[in-house]
Design a protein around this motif. Structure first.
Motif, PDB file in Angstrom:
ATOM      1  N   LYS A 126       0.800  -1.159   0.059  1.00  0.00           N
ATOM      2  CA  LYS A 126       0.088   0.233   0.076  1.00  0.00           C
ATOM      3  C   LYS A 126       0.866   1.237  -0.042  1.00  0.00           C
ATOM      4  N   LYS A 127       2.220   1.223  -0.288  1.00  0.00           N
ATOM      5  CA  LYS A 127       2.940   2.288  -0.319  1.00  0.00           C
ATOM      6  C   LYS A 127       3.196   2.815   1.107  1.00  0.00           C
ATOM      7  N   ILE A 128       3.406   2.248   2.002  1.00  0.00           N
ATOM      8  CA  ILE A 128       3.303   2.749   3.322  1.00  0.00           C
ATOM      9  C   ILE A 128       4.972   2.199   4.179  1.00  0.00           C
ATOM     10  N   PRO A 129       5.510   3.292   4.566  1.00  0.00           N
ATOM     11  CA  PRO A 129       6.812   2.673   4.916  1.00  0.00           C
ATOM     12  C   PRO A 129       6.476   2.088   6.391  1.00  0.00           C
ATOM     13  N   THR A 130       6.948   0.739   6.443  1.00  0.00           N
ATOM     14  CA  THR A 130       6.877  -0.302   7.566  1.00  0.00           C
ATOM     15  C   THR A 130       8.115  -0.724   8.095  1.00  0.00           C
ATOM     16  N   GLU A 131       8.083  -0.791   9.568  1.00  0.00           N
ATOM     17  CA  GLU A 131       9.082  -1.180  10.406  1.00  0.00           C
ATOM     18  C   GLU A 131       8.356  -2.262  11.303  1.00  0.00           C
ATOM     19  N   GLU A 132       9.019  -3.563  11.023  1.00  0.00           N
ATOM     20  CA  GLU A 132       8.720  -4.525  12.013  1.00  0.00           C
ATOM     21  C   GLU A 132       9.689  -5.514  12.533  1.00  0.00           C
ATOM     22  N   TRP A 133       9.517  -5.616  13.842  1.00  0.00           N
ATOM     23  CA  TRP A 133      10.767  -6.343  14.549  1.00  0.00           C
ATOM     24  C   TRP A 133      10.736  -7.808  14.495  1.00  0.00           C
ATOM     25  N   ILE A 134      11.607  -8.491  13.811  1.00  0.00           N
ATOM     26  CA  ILE A 134      11.745  -9.702  13.774  1.00  0.00           C
ATOM     27  C   ILE A 134      12.359 -10.605  14.587  1.00  0.00           C
ATOM     28  N   ALA A 135      13.232 -10.125  15.517  1.00  0.00           N
ATOM     29  CA  ALA A 135      13.918 -11.148  16.298  1.00  0.00           C
ATOM     30  C   ALA A 135      14.446 -10.204  17.576  1.00  0.00           C
ATOM     31  N   PHE A 136      14.468 -10.958  18.791  1.00  0.00           N
ATOM     32  CA  PHE A 136      15.130 -10.391  20.012  1.00  0.00           C
ATOM     33  C   PHE A 136      16.158 -11.690  20.661  1.00  0.00           C
ATOM     34  N   ARG A 137      17.314 -11.411  20.139  1.00  0.00           N
ATOM     35  CA  ARG A 137      18.218 -12.687  20.288  1.00  0.00           C
ATOM     36  C   ARG A 137      19.240 -12.340  21.394  1.00  0.00           C
ATOM     37  N   GLU A 138      19.455 -13.445  22.172  1.00  0.00           N
ATOM     38  CA  GLU A 138      20.634 -13.137  23.416  1.00  0.00           C
ATOM     39  C   GLU A 138      21.886 -13.083  22.469  1.00  0.00           C
ATOM     40  N   LEU A 139      22.836 -12.123  23.168  1.00  0.00           N
ATOM     41  CA  LEU A 139      23.906 -11.980  22.612  1.00  0.00           C
ATOM     42  C   LEU A 139      24.993 -12.728  23.704  1.00  0.00           C
ATOM     43  N   LYS A 140      25.544 -13.819  23.222  1.00  0.00           N
ATOM     44  CA  LYS A 140      26.619 -14.440  24.039  1.00  0.00           C
ATOM     45  C   LYS A 140      27.862 -13.509  24.276  1.00  0.00           C
ATOM     46  N   ILE A 141      28.377 -13.139  22.874  1.00  0.00           N
ATOM     47  CA  ILE A 141      29.263 -12.114  22.918  1.00  0.00           C
ATOM     48  C   ILE A 141      28.752 -10.936  21.921  1.00  0.00           C
ATOM     49  N   ALA A 142      29.076  -9.825  22.671  1.00  0.00           N
ATOM     50  CA  ALA A 142      28.444  -8.663  21.751  1.00  0.00           C
ATOM     51  C   ALA A 142      29.455  -7.883  21.212  1.00  0.00           C
ATOM     52  N   ASN A 143      29.893  -8.638  20.013  1.00  0.00           N
ATOM     53  CA  ASN A 143      31.098  -7.681  19.124  1.00  0.00           C
ATOM     54  C   ASN A 143      30.424  -7.850  17.653  1.00  0.00           C
ATOM     55  N   ALA A 144      31.154  -7.047  17.055  1.00  0.00           N
ATOM     56  CA  ALA A 144      30.649  -6.836  15.777  1.00  0.00           C
ATOM     57  C   ALA A 144      30.458  -8.322  14.731  1.00  0.00           C
ATOM     58  N   GLU A 145      31.311  -9.040  14.915  1.00  0.00           N
ATOM     59  CA  GLU A 145      31.246 -10.273  14.079  1.00  0.00           C
ATOM     60  C   GLU A 145      30.065 -11.343  14.473  1.00  0.00           C
ATOM     61  N   THR A 146      29.865 -11.372  15.956  1.00  0.00           N
ATOM     62  CA  THR A 146      28.591 -11.946  16.323  1.00  0.00           C
ATOM     63  C   THR A 146      27.361 -11.429  16.016  1.00  0.00           C
ATOM     64  N   ILE A 147      27.095 -10.138  16.152  1.00  0.00           N
ATOM     65  CA  ILE A 147      26.025  -9.284  15.806  1.00  0.00           C
ATOM     66  C   ILE A 147      25.683  -9.424  14.308  1.00  0.00           C
ATOM     67  N   SER A 148      26.687  -9.219  13.280  1.00  0.00           N
ATOM     68  CA  SER A 148      26.568  -9.398  11.741  1.00  0.00           C
ATOM     69  C   SER A 148      26.134 -10.868  11.478  1.00  0.00           C
TER      70      SER A 148
END
Length: 177
Positions: free
Chosen positions: A41-63
């Motif tokens: 419908k041409k509406i900008p839409t934002e949806e949250w798809i995941a909430f994941r636990e981070l064992k290690i909070a670094n760029a490699e893990t997050i990517s």
């Protein structure tokens, strides 16, 4: 079911962006992952798809978690045209941040600063003590109790599950993330 519906909508839109942010809840680090796209419908839409636990909070893990979520949803990573992250170096670092790592994987990927990050922080602060977040924390702790390398605990839980739910398929509990 909800995630499948979101994936269908994103596939129809074809191109999309990733939104991601880290947060700490009950001494655990989590990564919230969302998608931004334009609906039919041409509406900008934002949806949250995941909430994941981070064992290690670094760029490699997050990517890797972001790419894993895109794959789980059946989304073509090359249709991801960019990402919106906070200004932390882990997320937006030009050489080895999440945005830079995703740009190595996805041709044409552009990283932008999420100007709504302050709003996100305000929302997190306002719901920090809510019943919902407390419930998620308790469920996470119960899950970790049974899944924390204790075959005896897991066997007891699965036995009770089978007694209470005859004919149920699978185990009583799987990891939250």
């Amino acid at each position: 079911m909800i995630r499948k519906g979101i994936a269908k909508d994103v596939l129809k839109a074809q191109y999309y962006c990733v939104i991601a942010d880290e947060c700490t809840l009950y001494n655990f680090q989590y990564l919230a992952i969302g998608l931004r796209y334009v609906s039919e419908k041409k509406i900008p839409t934002e949806e949250w798809i995941a909430f994941r636990e981070l064992k290690i909070a670094n760029a490699e893990t997050i990517s890797n978690l972001i790419l894993e979520e895109l794959e789980l949803l059946g989304l073509e990573k090359n249709n991801c045209i960019g990402g919106s992250f906070d200004g932390a170096s882990v997320m937006s670092g030009k050489r080895s941040g999440v945005g830079a790592r995703l740009a190595e994987e996805i041709p044409g990927f552009i990283t932008t600063h999420c100007w709504a990050h302050n709003l996100s922080l305000m929302v997190m602060d306002s719901i920090e003590n809510s019943v919902l977040l407390e419930t998620v924390g308790i469920i996470s702790e119960i899950s970790n109790f049974f899944l924390s390398n204790s075959p005896k605990r897991l066997a007891v839980l699965n036995r009770i599950h089978k007694e209470k739910n005859p004919g149920a398929k699978g185990n009583a509990l799987t990891a939250m993330c």
